[in-house]
Design a protein around this motif. Structure first.
Motif, PDB file in Angstrom:
ATOM      1  N   ILE A  82      -1.378   3.110   6.107  1.00 26.64           N
ATOM      2  CA  ILE A  82      -1.552   2.401   7.294  1.00 26.64           C
ATOM      3  C   ILE A  82      -1.236   1.931   8.014  1.00 26.64           C
ATOM      4  CG2 ILE A  82      -3.486   1.615   5.687  1.00 26.64           C
ATOM      5  CD1 ILE A  82      -2.656  -1.390   6.021  1.00 26.64           C
ATOM      6  N   ARG A  83      -1.104   1.198   9.185  1.00 28.03           N
ATOM      7  CA  ARG A  83      -0.797   0.906  10.424  1.00 28.03           C
ATOM      8  C   ARG A  83      -0.813  -0.841  10.366  1.00 28.03           C
ATOM      9  NH1 ARG A  83       2.737   4.325  12.796  1.00 28.03           N
ATOM     10  NH2 ARG A  83       2.846   3.694  15.084  1.00 28.03           N
ATOM     11  N   ALA A  84       0.641  -1.139  10.549  1.00 26.56           N
ATOM     12  CA  ALA A  84       0.301  -3.198  10.523  1.00 26.56           C
ATOM     13  C   ALA A  84       1.759  -3.245  11.959  1.00 26.56           C
ATOM     14  CB  ALA A  84       0.733  -3.547   9.600  1.00 26.56           C
ATOM     15  N   LEU A 121       0.899  -1.158  -0.666  1.00 26.83           N
ATOM     16  CA  LEU A 121       0.346   0.160   0.150  1.00 26.83           C
ATOM     17  C   LEU A 121       1.265   1.119   0.524  1.00 26.83           C
ATOM     18  CD1 LEU A 121      -2.951  -0.506   2.413  1.00 26.83           C
ATOM     19  CD2 LEU A 121      -2.796  -0.845  -0.353  1.00 26.83           C
ATOM     20  N   ASP A 122       1.802   0.923   1.014  1.00 29.76           N
ATOM     21  CA  ASP A 122       2.640   2.220   0.982  1.00 29.76           C
ATOM     22  C   ASP A 122       2.884   2.429  -0.340  1.00 29.76           C
ATOM     23  OD1 ASP A 122       4.102   4.577   2.222  1.00 29.76           O
ATOM     24  OD2 ASP A 122       6.265   3.009   1.739  1.00 29.76           O
ATOM     25  N   MET A 123       3.699   1.301  -1.111  1.00 31.78           N
ATOM     26  CA  MET A 123       4.684   1.819  -2.844  1.00 31.78           C
ATOM     27  C   MET A 123       3.088   2.877  -3.294  1.00 31.78           C
ATOM     28  SD  MET A 123       5.832  -1.985  -3.444  1.00 31.78           S
ATOM     29  CE  MET A 123       5.920  -1.425  -5.686  1.00 31.78           C
ATOM     30  N   ALA A 163      -2.608  -6.059  -3.539  1.00 33.02           N
ATOM     31  CA  ALA A 163      -2.007  -6.901  -2.680  1.00 33.02           C
ATOM     32  C   ALA A 163      -1.975  -7.540  -3.271  1.00 33.02           C
ATOM     33  CB  ALA A 163      -2.291  -5.942  -1.398  1.00 33.02           C
ATOM     34  N   LYS A 164      -3.428  -8.708  -3.241  1.00 30.64           N
ATOM     35  CA  LYS A 164      -4.354 -10.035  -2.776  1.00 30.64           C
ATOM     36  C   LYS A 164      -3.929 -10.453  -4.736  1.00 30.64           C
ATOM     37  CE  LYS A 164      -8.122 -11.644  -2.984  1.00 30.64           C
ATOM     38  NZ  LYS A 164      -8.362 -12.564  -1.978  1.00 30.64           N
ATOM     39  N   GLU A 165      -3.651  -9.542  -5.363  1.00 23.33           N
ATOM     40  CA  GLU A 165      -3.304 -10.615  -6.277  1.00 23.33           C
ATOM     41  C   GLU A 165      -1.876 -10.204  -6.346  1.00 23.33           C
ATOM     42  OE1 GLU A 165      -4.189  -8.204 -10.055  1.00 23.33           O
ATOM     43  OE2 GLU A 165      -6.300  -7.967  -9.171  1.00 23.33           O
ATOM     44  N   TYR A 166      -1.137  -9.225  -5.827  1.00 19.79           N
ATOM     45  CA  TYR A 166       0.424  -9.958  -5.993  1.00 19.79           C
ATOM     46  C   TYR A 166       0.982 -10.550  -4.913  1.00 19.79           C
ATOM     47  CZ  TYR A 166       5.307  -7.625  -5.286  1.00 19.79           C
ATOM     48  OH  TYR A 166       6.436  -7.761  -5.669  1.00 19.79           O
TER      49      TYR A 166
END
Length: 406
Positions: free
Chosen positions: A358-360, A351-353, A401-404
């Motif tokens: 967001i937080r993790a 997501l940052d890319m 992200a899911k696809e990646y």
């Protein structure tokens, strides 16, 4: 929904991250700052920078007026009885530690109980662990429902006549759950216990009335509500604060210092040793002005709409798990989740890319992670400057992200 004019007041939202416009969804960690707050802090440094409560010169008087003026704004913001009940600290953590190390150490005895919940932030767990260990007291936890909420029956099951302190978050920084703190305070008081409220995640978003809640102590931070970092608040009822001993000693918190003994200033200054966080207090006062001009009710309504929209969109993604109550009216403006077979840190990196923050991690709530049977989760948190377009980009990022990760 609040308009895009709000976004224009936050300079950082014009920045780019990795060549993409920033989508900031980490306000539960710290909020961004509007131009009005940035200018207020800058104006203080440019025109009236001096120490407070000390000199009789003009700059010192201007600084003192600004600092104490901010205290009165906080008093009005949470509807405290008087400004003397407002202690400036470094943040929620310091405020909760002050209560634990002063009130807790003075009033908890062997065999007594301290009651908290599984959803607490570490700042509202560890100080009470230390008191319980030092005093040989029992630390008890309020059970949560399957949806991550606290029922009054669960509170009643833990609070007894041995309970001296009940300390609960107003809103969970992981589940988003908004807790019935007024009703919990009634249960605590019925057993002779004091009620401590961690309002770090509530003060930026909800109108707080400490007299209505009837809590004995309430803590929150400025940096989550558009103010600078390093400034926080402890509210306490005067009778309790008067009876408490300071935990930090030095200049400005004293009345008289002899060779072998000293006496303390009156409230609130006996708890504010040393040079205080003057610019931070000025910034907090400006942030309160800013938020109240927009209206806390308007902010809460805006966030509810965003949460409802985000839940609807996120539930369309196969393999996503949301935590906490799904009813937007029963939660603050954040959503904690996991995406099947994608580690939260990997998800946050992807997501940052795309410029999305967001937080993790465990969110400083490891006991709650254990309760959720997760080592880590991802969290998107919203504030008055976020829009449905932000959520659309966030959801597209989740799909990417899911696809990646296949």
């Amino acid at each position: 929904m609040l308009t895009n004019k709000i976004r224009e007041q936050f300079p950082i939202l014009k920045e780019e991250v990795n060549g993409k416009p920033v989508v900031y969804l980490d306000s539960a960690a710290t909020s961004q700052k509007p131009q009005a707050v940035i200018e207020a802090v800058s104006h203080y440094y440019e025109t009236s920078n001096a120490n407070v409560h000390r000199g009789v010169h003009t700059l010192g008087n201007l600084a003192t007026d600004a600092y104490e003026g901010a205290r009165d704004k906080v008093r009005a913001f949470i509807n405290a009885n008087e400004a003397a009940e407002i202690i400036f600290t470094r943040g929620t953590t310091t405020s909760l530690n002050l209560v634990a190390q002063s009130y807790g150490m003075m009033n908890v005895e062997e065999g007594d109980e301290i009651v908290i919940s599984y959803m607490e932030h570490h700042s509202n767990i560890i100080p009470w662990q230390q008191v319980a260990k030092a005093k040989k007291a029992t630390l008890k936890y309020i059970e949560l429902t399957e949806d991550g909420e606290i029922t009054l029956d669960a509170v009643k099951a833990q609070v007894t006549d041995k309970t001296k302190i009940v300390s609960v978050a107003y809103a969970s920084n992981v589940l988003g759950t908004i807790n019935p703190v007024k009703e919990i305070a009634e249960i605590a008081h019925a057993h002779g216990a004091v009620m401590v409220v961690d309002a770090a995640q509530a003060a930026p978003h909800l109108k707080i009335d400490v007299q209505n809640i009837n809590c004995d102590f309430l803590a929150f931070s400025g940096h989550k509500m558009c103010a600078p970092t390093g400034i926080g608040v402890l509210y306490g009822k005067r009778a309790l604060l008067d009876a408490m001993e300071p935990v930090e000693f030095g200049g400005e918190m004293i009345d008289f210092v002899g060779l072998h003994d000293s006496t303390w200033k009156e409230l609130p200054w006996k708890f504010e040793g040393g040079t205080p966080i003057i610019a931070g207090a000025v910034g907090l006062g400006a942030a309160i002005d800013y938020l109240e001009e927009i209206g806390l009710d308007n902010i809460a309504r805006h966030e509810q709409e965003l949460v409802a929209y985000a839940i609807e969109r996120m539930q369309q993604i196969e393999g996503i798990q949301l935590y906490g109550p799904l009813d937007p009216a029963r939660r603050a403006g954040l959503i904690t989740f996991n995406l099947q077979e994608v580690h939260p840190h990997d998800l946050a990196t992807v997501l940052d890319m795309n410029g999305i923050a967001i937080r993790a991690g465990h969110h400083c709530a490891q006991p709650l992670m254990k309760w959720l049977e997760q080592s880590a989760t991802a969290r998107a948190s919203f504030y008055l400057y976020n829009t449905k377009e932000d959520i659309d980009q966030f959801v597209e990022g989740l799909k990417m992200a899911k696809e990646y990760f296949g």
